[in-house]
Design a protein around this motif. Structure first.
Motif, short mmCIF file in Angstrom:
data_model
loop_
_atom_site.label_atom_id
_atom_site.label_comp_id
_atom_site.label_asym_id
_atom_site.label_seq_id
_atom_site.Cartn_x
_atom_site.Cartn_y
_atom_site.Cartn_z
N SER A 150 0.83 -1.22 0.00
CA SER A 150 0.00 0.00 0.00
C SER A 150 0.86 1.26 0.00
O SER A 150 0.43 2.31 -0.49
N LEU A 151 2.09 1.16 0.54
CA LEU A 151 2.99 2.31 0.52
C LEU A 151 3.44 2.64 -0.91
O LEU A 151 3.85 3.77 -1.18
N LEU A 152 3.37 1.66 -1.81
CA LEU A 152 3.70 1.88 -3.21
C LEU A 152 2.47 2.28 -4.02
O LEU A 152 2.52 3.21 -4.83
N THR A 153 1.35 1.58 -3.80
CA THR A 153 0.14 1.90 -4.56
C THR A 153 -0.44 3.25 -4.16
O THR A 153 -1.21 3.84 -4.93
N ALA A 154 -0.06 3.77 -2.99
CA ALA A 154 -0.52 5.11 -2.59
C ALA A 154 -0.06 6.16 -3.59
O ALA A 154 -0.75 7.15 -3.82
N LEU A 155 1.11 5.96 -4.19
CA LEU A 155 1.59 6.90 -5.21
C LEU A 155 0.76 6.77 -6.48
O LEU A 155 0.41 7.77 -7.11
N ARG A 156 0.45 5.54 -6.86
CA ARG A 156 -0.32 5.31 -8.08
C ARG A 156 -1.73 5.87 -7.97
O ARG A 156 -2.28 6.41 -8.93
N THR A 157 -2.33 5.73 -6.78
CA THR A 157 -3.70 6.17 -6.58
C THR A 157 -3.78 7.59 -6.02
O THR A 157 -4.87 8.04 -5.65
N ARG A 158 -2.66 8.26 -5.95
CA ARG A 158 -2.56 9.66 -5.52
C ARG A 158 -3.04 9.88 -4.09
O ARG A 158 -3.60 10.92 -3.76
N ARG A 159 -2.77 8.90 -3.23
CA ARG A 159 -3.05 9.09 -1.80
C ARG A 159 -1.81 9.64 -1.10
O ARG A 159 -1.31 9.08 -0.13
N ILE A 160 -1.33 10.75 -1.60
CA ILE A 160 -0.08 11.33 -1.11
C ILE A 160 -0.24 11.84 0.32
O ILE A 160 0.67 11.69 1.15
N LEU A 161 -1.40 12.42 0.63
CA LEU A 161 -1.62 12.96 1.97
C LEU A 161 -1.57 11.84 3.01
O LEU A 161 -0.93 11.96 4.04
N ARG A 162 -2.24 10.74 2.72
CA ARG A 162 -2.27 9.63 3.67
C ARG A 162 -0.88 9.00 3.83
O ARG A 162 -0.47 8.67 4.94
N LEU A 163 -0.17 8.85 2.72
CA LEU A 163 1.18 8.29 2.78
C LEU A 163 2.11 9.19 3.58
O LEU A 163 2.89 8.71 4.41
N SER A 164 2.01 10.48 3.36
CA SER A 164 2.85 11.43 4.11
C SER A 164 2.53 11.39 5.59
O SER A 164 3.43 11.49 6.44
N GLY A 165 1.23 11.23 5.92
CA GLY A 165 0.85 11.14 7.32
C GLY A 165 1.44 9.92 8.00
O GLY A 165 1.89 10.00 9.15
N VAL A 166 1.44 8.79 7.30
CA VAL A 166 2.05 7.56 7.85
C VAL A 166 3.53 7.78 8.13
O VAL A 166 4.05 7.42 9.21
N GLU A 167 4.24 8.35 7.18
CA GLU A 167 5.68 8.55 7.33
C GLU A 167 6.00 9.56 8.44
O GLU A 167 6.96 9.35 9.20
N LEU A 168 5.21 10.62 8.54
CA LEU A 168 5.44 11.60 9.60
C LEU A 168 5.16 11.00 10.98
O LEU A 168 5.90 11.26 11.93
N ALA A 169 4.11 10.20 11.07
CA ALA A 169 3.79 9.57 12.36
C ALA A 169 4.91 8.62 12.78
O ALA A 169 5.33 8.62 13.95
N ALA A 170 5.41 7.83 11.84
CA ALA A 170 6.49 6.89 12.16
C ALA A 170 7.75 7.63 12.57
O ALA A 170 8.45 7.24 13.51
N LEU A 171 8.06 8.73 11.85
CA LEU A 171 9.25 9.51 12.19
C LEU A 171 9.12 10.15 13.56
O LEU A 171 10.09 10.16 14.35
N ALA A 172 7.95 10.69 13.87
CA ALA A 172 7.75 11.33 15.18
C ALA A 172 7.93 10.31 16.30
O ALA A 172 8.57 10.61 17.32
N VAL A 173 7.39 9.12 16.12
CA VAL A 173 7.56 8.07 17.13
C VAL A 173 9.02 7.70 17.27
O VAL A 173 9.54 7.52 18.38
#
Length: 458
Positions: A150-173
């Protein structure tokens, strides 16, 4: 009487303004820019805290182990992202299951390989005490490799906001965990522990945040055949890229004192701050957009390619140039005086960060239009540059000369990509010159800010 929007208490003009502002905020480019800014802010805060809790030698150790991990990854790079985004059936279940299965198998192999390499590599580097750290760090591959596609298909389906949110949450933790561990246990194990926690959180979120994220083991023969046809260029190119990006760290780690190598690693981390936007913007915004234009057979591809990237590229050039010119000021404001030597390394390494935007954009243009070999050609040009300029720089300027060769290496890749773009009718030198002029203007602004403001912080 003021007209009210249906279902709200707001006047219609105000509602339209809110909708326009929301649409602007959710545009892919703006989401990427915001996520990169937040990521860099988080990393800057983390860096300032950790440099006060940990000795410079810890960052030297971090650089050595990160370099080894990247070495192993690049030796087996298969180009998962480009393959999933570009394929016409990239959202089919059997296709994604096969890609995920290959990723899991690869991660298990990488874990075993790095664990077995820990003792001989640590002795080869003259630092046998790092063997346990290297071996334990290999488990990060396993955590990362089991994440959903899903981290790859998020780019294909233009779910950039959701993907960025996942990465920011993981980095903050990860940052919170590293900081807490460093306060209680001021060694490299604190950084490594934070990496484990952050990677695990990202893998879990990849299954819980996106729809249809569950995967199953599968190995479709046709998908594997297409994957190999695509990835063989990526693997060869990544091996060359490995030689390019890691030899400086391995050489300097061998001959530099760990505290000075820590300065170099910190400078590299800071120089990668703008590079994060160039990489994310070109791969997450430009590649899907360019691939769609190519699949649809759009007319006047050159004009549309440059129009898609013009404004973000110019802003990037000015800001990155400002970092180059103002690096001494940045280090002086945010870091302890003991880290002052980081500024010069940062200025040199940021040259490649500046050139990365036109270089990466050219790369995505060529990949989207089916010219996969361009990546191999560009990395070959980099290897030739480093093989000639690296030894020459080291012989004439020592460690600083080698750093200068590394910091200007993107010139070789950019020249190779411009040549290929020109051959296929996609190069516009006026647009490229405009970007470089904006970068030079940014350097001037940064240098002026340093001259004006640095006396105030002494």
């Amino acid at each position: 009487m003021t007209m009210q929007a249906s279902g709200t208490g707001w006047p219609a003009p105000r509602l339209r303004l809110v909708d326009r502002l929301r649409d602007a905020a959710l545009r892919d480019t703006n989401v990427v820019a915001a996520s990169v800014i937040l990521t860099n802010l988080l990393r800057a805060v983390s860096s300032m805290i950790l440099t006060r809790l940990l000795a410079p030698e810890v960052f030297g150790i971090s650089g050595v182990i990160t370099s080894l991990q990247l070495t192993v990854v690049l030796l087996s790079d298969l180009g998962f992202q480009g393959f999933v985004v570009r394929q016409k059936d990239g959202d089919r279940k059997g296709f994604l299951d096969t890609v995920w299965t290959v990723a899991v198998i690869r991660s298990a192999i990488l874990t075993m390989a790095l664990a077995l390499m820990a003792v001989p590599v640590s002795h080869a580097l003259g630092r046998p005490e790092l063997a346990p750290l290297i071996a334990v760090s290999s488990l990060i591959f396993l955590l990362d490799g089991t994440a959903s596609t899903s981290l790859l298909t998020a780019l294909r389906t233009r779910r950039i906001l959701r993907l960025s949110g996942v990465e920011l949450a993981a980095l903050a933790v990860q940052i919170v965990a590293s900081t807490a561990l460093a306060w209680a246990w001021p060694t490299y194990w604190a950084i490594l522990g934070g990496m484990f926690i952050g990677t695990a959180v990202k893998s879990v979120l990849s299954y819980t945040v996106f729809p249809d994220a569950r995967r199953a083991f599968a190995l479709e023969r046709e998908t594997l055949r297409e994957f190999w046809a695509f990835s063989r260029y990526m693997t060869g190119s990544s091996i060359i890229f490995l030689l390019i990006t890691q030899c400086d760290k391995l050489v300097l780690a061998r001959f530099m004192p760990l505290d000075h190598f820590g300065f170099y690693v910190l400078a590299g981390n800071l120089a990668s701050a703008p590079l994060a936007f160039a990489s994310n913007y070109t791969s997450r915004v430009l590649l899907p957009a360019y691939a769609a234009l190519w699949r649809d057979g759009a007319a006047d591809m050159r004009a549309r390619f440059y129009a898609r990237r013009r404004l973000p590229s110019l802003l990037y050039a000015v800001l990155t140039g400002g970092i180059i010119g103002g690096a001494p000021l940045i280090i002086g404001v945010f870091y302890d005086p003991a880290y002052a030597q980081t500024a010069l390394y940062m200025q040199i390494l940021c040259i490649s960060s500046l050139l990365a935007m036109p270089s990466n954009a050219a790369h995505e243009s060529l990949i989207a239009t089916g010219r996969i070999s361009a990546y191999l050609e560009a990395n070959t040009a980099k290897l030739v540059w480093l093989a000639t300029m690296g030894p020459l720089g080291y012989l004439t300027g020592g460690q600083l000369g080698l750093v200068l060769a590394v910091g200007t290496i993107e010139l070789a890749a950019l020249a190779a990509k411009w040549t290929r773009l020109w051959q296929v009718g996609l190069l516009d030198l006026r647009q490229e010159a405009l970007f470089l002029a904006a970068g030079l203007a940014g350097i001037g602004l940064g240098a002026a800010a340093h001259l004006l403001l640095s006396p105030l912080i002494v």
